[in-house]
Scaffold this active site. Structure first.
Site, mmCIF file in Angstrom:
data_model
loop_
_atom_site.group_PDB
_atom_site.id
_atom_site.type_symbol
_atom_site.label_atom_id
_atom_site.label_comp_id
_atom_site.label_asym_id
_atom_site.label_seq_id
_atom_site.Cartn_x
_atom_site.Cartn_y
_atom_site.Cartn_z
ATOM 1 N N LYS A 146 0.795 -1.233 0.000
ATOM 2 C CA LYS A 146 0.000 0.000 0.000
ATOM 3 C C LYS A 146 0.831 1.288 0.000
ATOM 4 O O LYS A 146 0.407 2.301 -0.543
ATOM 5 C CB LYS A 146 -0.949 0.023 1.201
ATOM 6 C CG LYS A 146 -2.137 -0.920 1.085
ATOM 7 C CD LYS A 146 -3.047 -0.718 2.292
ATOM 8 C CE LYS A 146 -4.291 -1.566 2.201
ATOM 9 N NZ LYS A 146 -5.281 -1.226 3.228
ATOM 10 N N ASP A 155 -10.195 3.407 2.117
ATOM 11 C CA ASP A 155 -10.410 2.879 3.471
ATOM 12 C C ASP A 155 -11.130 3.891 4.367
ATOM 13 O O ASP A 155 -12.002 3.511 5.164
ATOM 14 C CB ASP A 155 -9.080 2.484 4.119
ATOM 15 C CG ASP A 155 -8.526 1.190 3.547
ATOM 16 O OD1 ASP A 155 -9.324 0.347 3.078
ATOM 17 O OD2 ASP A 155 -7.289 1.010 3.559
#
Ligand code: NAP
Length: 285
Positions: free
Chosen positions: A71, A107
């Site tokens: 990520k 997210d």
């Protein structure tokens, strides 16, 4: 699955990747909306990240989800990273536009959408919140909560330096708190979030006495194996409103699906049941 030669392709890259629920989740939507497309789990070793991303782009993929451990590293491959992803310091969604790679992070969106959908009446702007944990997921949660207007966010983590660093990155409304003070800090909070791995199947329980937690507080746990964690059960017993973590996983998938496949997908009870039907402890995204 039957695909034409024009099928839209997307997938999730991680190392390992077998735990990921994302293929099942996107597969449900592809079938539900009758889309000529596929979403694949792709195991990509860290040293192969660049060649894999560029190769999938050049092979005509519409984009990718990105999970652990890529990520942060994938940001260097993006031509453009949106502001939320820059603040979080991680990208979990790539959209390919010709040669260009756009990176974003869904997210924070997934976390807040889950709460807003489950408890539409909750007002984030009136009381402080307590966030347990300062790991990878905590930063997205903190960004989401500050953007939702939380007046103050206490960040409480076992390793104090991680809480201090996270709070310093987020500005004056975020304040680090010593792990030993987590129970006393509950007095007066309107929101309690567990973003540690404590309480997850195979991990130690979260050791937290809720005596000081106001009965009107909203309590949510990012851990969703089990779906009702010890924290959520104890909070519910006190009369608090509780929200489990599965919805965050489902909602964070929406922006990528829409970008790659052209349909804004819905999070429904049928989707929850379908994803729950394949439960394997561990993993996120
Ligand atoms: P991470 O980066 O590894 O962070 C783990 C966090 O847990 C850290 O704050 C760590 O504290 C804390 N912790 C671990 N063991 C502890 C212990 N014995 N005592 C006190 N604190 C402890 O993990 P992450 O990616 O942030 O994920 C955290 C949890 O959220 C996982 O259960 C993950 O599955 C879940 N998650 C759910 C979603 C969703 O969509 N619902 C999304 C992402 C993550 P230290 O800093 O002191 O090590």
């Amino acid at each position: 699955m039957s695909l034409s030669g024009k099928a839209a392709l997307a997938g999730v890259i991680g190392w390992p990747i077998s735990h990921s629920r994302s293929p099942r989740l996107h597969g449900f939507w592809l079938k539900a909306y009758g889309i000529d497309g596929a979403y694949l789990p792709l195991a990509v070793a860290p040293e192969k990240l660049e060649s894999a991303v560029l190769g999938l782009r050049d092979a005509g993929f519409r984009g990718l989800n990105v999970t652990i451990p890529h990520k942060e590293a994938v940001m260097a491959l993006c031509d453009q990273v949106d502001e939320t992803a820059r603040r979080i310091g991680a990208v979990n969604t790539l959209v390919f536009d010709g040669e260009a790679i756009h990176g974003s992070n869904s997210d924070a969106f997934g976390f807040i959408e889950n709460l807003k959908e489950a408890v539409p009446s909750h007002d984030f702007t009136t009381a402080p919140g307590l966030l347990l944990g300062a790991g990878g997921a905590a930063k997205a949660v903190a960004v989401a909560l500050l953007d939702a207007g939380l007046p103050e966010l206490l960040i409480c983590n076992r390793s104090p330096e991680r809480a201090e660093r996270l709070a310093a990155d987020l500005g004056t409304r975020a304040k680090p708190l010593a792990w030993a003070r987590r129970a006393e800090a509950l007095a007066g909070v309107g929101l309690l979030v567990n973003s540690t791995s404590l309480g997850m199947t195979g991990h130690p329980p979260l050791d937290l006495v809720l005596d000081r937690l106001p009965a009107g507080a909203l309590v949510t746990d990012l851990v969703y194996t089990p779906l009702e964690t010890g924290l959520l059960a104890a909070a519910r017993a006190r009369g608090c409103v509780t929200v489990d973590g599965l919805g965050m996983l489902l909602h964070q998938a929406r922006p990528g699906f829409q970008a790659w496949f052209g349909v804004a997908p819905a999070v429904t009870a049928a989707l929850r049941d379908f994803v729950l039907g394949d439960f394997v402890p561990g993993g996120d995204g």
